[in-house]
Design a protein around this motif. Sequence first.
Motif, mmCIF file in Angstrom:
data_model
loop_
_atom_site.group_PDB
_atom_site.id
_atom_site.type_symbol
_atom_site.label_atom_id
_atom_site.label_comp_id
_atom_site.label_asym_id
_atom_site.label_seq_id
_atom_site.Cartn_x
_atom_site.Cartn_y
_atom_site.Cartn_z
ATOM 1 N N THR A 1 0.703 -1.203 -0.129
ATOM 2 C CA THR A 1 0.012 0.091 -0.120
ATOM 3 C C THR A 1 0.967 1.187 -0.027
ATOM 4 O O THR A 1 0.584 2.082 -0.773
ATOM 5 C CB THR A 1 -0.876 0.105 1.156
ATOM 6 O OG1 THR A 1 -1.744 -1.087 1.236
ATOM 7 C CG2 THR A 1 -1.736 1.314 1.367
ATOM 8 N N ASP A 2 1.962 1.428 0.703
ATOM 9 C CA ASP A 2 2.708 2.521 0.997
ATOM 10 C C ASP A 2 3.570 2.734 -0.152
ATOM 11 O O ASP A 2 3.962 3.752 -0.630
ATOM 12 C CB ASP A 2 3.444 2.372 2.257
ATOM 13 C CG ASP A 2 2.468 2.450 3.449
ATOM 14 O OD1 ASP A 2 1.450 3.011 3.346
ATOM 15 O OD2 ASP A 2 3.148 2.167 4.778
ATOM 16 N N ILE A 3 4.422 1.551 -0.711
ATOM 17 C CA ILE A 3 5.419 1.563 -1.741
ATOM 18 C C ILE A 3 4.382 2.005 -2.969
ATOM 19 O O ILE A 3 5.060 3.171 -3.631
ATOM 20 C CB ILE A 3 5.655 0.189 -1.910
ATOM 21 C CG1 ILE A 3 6.863 -0.123 -0.988
ATOM 22 C CG2 ILE A 3 6.567 0.099 -3.210
ATOM 23 C CD1 ILE A 3 7.246 -1.638 -0.818
ATOM 24 N N SER A 4 3.520 1.426 -3.070
ATOM 25 C CA SER A 4 2.614 2.225 -4.322
ATOM 26 C C SER A 4 2.155 3.687 -4.168
ATOM 27 O O SER A 4 2.208 4.229 -5.158
ATOM 28 C CB SER A 4 1.177 1.298 -4.643
ATOM 29 O OG SER A 4 0.512 1.999 -5.577
ATOM 30 N N ALA A 5 1.721 3.825 -2.997
ATOM 31 C CA ALA A 5 1.452 5.336 -2.819
ATOM 32 C C ALA A 5 2.664 6.252 -2.893
ATOM 33 O O ALA A 5 2.453 7.533 -3.426
ATOM 34 C CB ALA A 5 0.671 5.278 -1.296
ATOM 35 N N TYR B 1 -2.595 -2.664 -6.445
ATOM 36 C CA TYR B 1 -1.598 -1.566 -6.397
ATOM 37 C C TYR B 1 -0.551 -1.201 -7.491
ATOM 38 O O TYR B 1 0.136 -0.439 -7.726
ATOM 39 C CB TYR B 1 -0.804 -1.857 -5.205
ATOM 40 C CG TYR B 1 -1.486 -2.157 -3.863
ATOM 41 C CD1 TYR B 1 -2.107 -1.076 -3.268
ATOM 42 C CD2 TYR B 1 -1.872 -3.380 -3.323
ATOM 43 C CE1 TYR B 1 -2.882 -0.930 -2.214
ATOM 44 C CE2 TYR B 1 -2.400 -3.322 -2.062
ATOM 45 C CZ TYR B 1 -3.094 -2.189 -1.428
ATOM 46 O OH TYR B 1 -3.668 -2.171 -0.490
ATOM 47 N N SER B 2 -1.089 -1.872 -8.714
ATOM 48 C CA SER B 2 -0.324 -1.663 -9.748
ATOM 49 C C SER B 2 1.347 -1.822 -9.821
ATOM 50 O O SER B 2 1.728 -0.789 -10.409
ATOM 51 C CB SER B 2 -0.814 -0.167 -10.623
ATOM 52 O OG SER B 2 -2.202 -0.410 -10.682
ATOM 53 N N LEU B 3 1.712 -2.724 -8.974
ATOM 54 C CA LEU B 3 2.970 -2.976 -8.892
ATOM 55 C C LEU B 3 3.716 -4.296 -9.566
ATOM 56 O O LEU B 3 2.970 -5.171 -9.739
ATOM 57 C CB LEU B 3 3.223 -3.171 -7.331
ATOM 58 C CG LEU B 3 3.115 -2.048 -6.346
ATOM 59 C CD1 LEU B 3 3.190 -2.567 -5.154
ATOM 60 C CD2 LEU B 3 4.217 -0.958 -6.814
ATOM 61 N N GLU C 1 7.697 6.809 5.433
ATOM 62 C CA GLU C 1 8.423 8.089 5.427
ATOM 63 C C GLU C 1 10.012 7.817 4.807
ATOM 64 O O GLU C 1 10.325 8.611 3.949
ATOM 65 C CB GLU C 1 8.503 8.820 6.693
ATOM 66 C CG GLU C 1 9.304 10.229 6.679
ATOM 67 C CD GLU C 1 9.387 10.583 8.054
ATOM 68 O OE1 GLU C 1 10.303 11.579 8.148
ATOM 69 O OE2 GLU C 1 8.971 10.077 9.061
ATOM 70 N N GLY C 2 10.416 6.779 5.235
ATOM 71 C CA GLY C 2 11.805 6.345 4.679
ATOM 72 C C GLY C 2 11.589 6.222 3.195
ATOM 73 O O GLY C 2 12.564 6.516 2.488
ATOM 74 N N ALA C 3 10.623 5.361 2.963
ATOM 75 C CA ALA C 3 10.418 5.096 1.310
ATOM 76 C C ALA C 3 10.353 6.481 0.522
ATOM 77 O O ALA C 3 10.859 6.821 -0.499
ATOM 78 C CB ALA C 3 9.397 4.376 1.008
ATOM 79 N N GLN C 4 9.579 7.418 1.151
ATOM 80 C CA GLN C 4 9.520 8.734 0.561
ATOM 81 C C GLN C 4 10.652 9.614 0.386
ATOM 82 O O GLN C 4 10.963 10.269 -0.651
ATOM 83 C CB GLN C 4 8.226 9.522 1.211
ATOM 84 C CG GLN C 4 7.952 10.825 0.579
ATOM 85 C CD GLN C 4 7.053 10.719 -0.709
ATOM 86 O OE1 GLN C 4 5.945 10.021 -0.624
ATOM 87 N NE2 GLN C 4 7.517 11.312 -1.897
ATOM 88 N N ILE C 5 11.469 9.645 1.337
ATOM 89 C CA ILE C 5 12.700 10.549 1.655
ATOM 90 C C ILE C 5 13.806 9.830 0.413
ATOM 91 O O ILE C 5 14.175 10.644 -0.350
ATOM 92 C CB ILE C 5 13.445 10.152 2.782
ATOM 93 C CG1 ILE C 5 12.719 10.717 3.730
ATOM 94 C CG2 ILE C 5 14.993 10.649 2.877
ATOM 95 C CD1 ILE C 5 13.163 10.414 5.181
#
Length: 273
Positions: free
Chosen positions: A39-43, A73-75, A255-259
């Motif tokens: 969910t988070d990786i896709s977002a 999640y289209s991953l 947050e780590g993925a977003q950074i």
Amino acid sequence: MKLGYQTNTWGGVVGHPAGVTSVKDLYYLANGSTEQALTDISAVGYKGFELFDGNLMQYIDRKNRFQDLLTTYSLEFIAVYSGANFIFAEILEEELWKIEKVAAFASEMGAQHLVVGGGAIRANGVLETDYNALADGLNKVVAIAEKYGLIPSYHPHLGTIVQSPEQLDKLMPLTSINLCPDTAHIEAGGGNPAEIIKKYADRIKYVHLKDYENGEFLPLGKGKQNYHEIMQVLKKANYQGWVTVELDSFEDPKEGAQISKDYLKSNFELFDL
């Protein structure tokens, strides 16, 4: 280049208790929710993901659910990460049985890469013959991967007999497996990631990025790794494959993925973001 993310940040690296009594059932495991991770990786906007063999095998009896997650999640399912001791002849057959079981299921679910780590350090130290044993085991992994249409790569790792550049150079001529460089583990082992990638460019089909400083694994841009040099080497080698960002632990995984994503987007135009 396409950008993926490892799910191990969600729950951290914990292993599996079955390994105490059953080698064939010993998997890597992130003790968190794979569904939350995706969910988070896709977002955040990554295109694909890698996960540990233990997390994948949690879906062995829920195949439709795993496939539904990919659609929802289209991953893309990039890679599964497994491993073994490889140096102990008596248990090698059991270790390879496990890896083949993982490879077969990963292939069925659409994975492209099989990544393995390993090469145990003995209680009394490393024997020179351990490198031959590791290489022989990795060559068997190559055969397993090719059987299921996967691309096999070896991931040098702290805590194994392939930590330093010198140890890597000792292993690579003995095996035909590809190299999956993890930039942080290479630096922690005393190497220069860009130089290692340059040296083995023709055997690199898959890459892990992770920042590093003072013994700590960090989101990209938060450590001291020279990613401009690393990306220049990949570009010069005409590398077009997947690059997967990995972070063993972070208080807020999303947050780590977003950074890391923001850092790459701000600094490089090589990625399909």
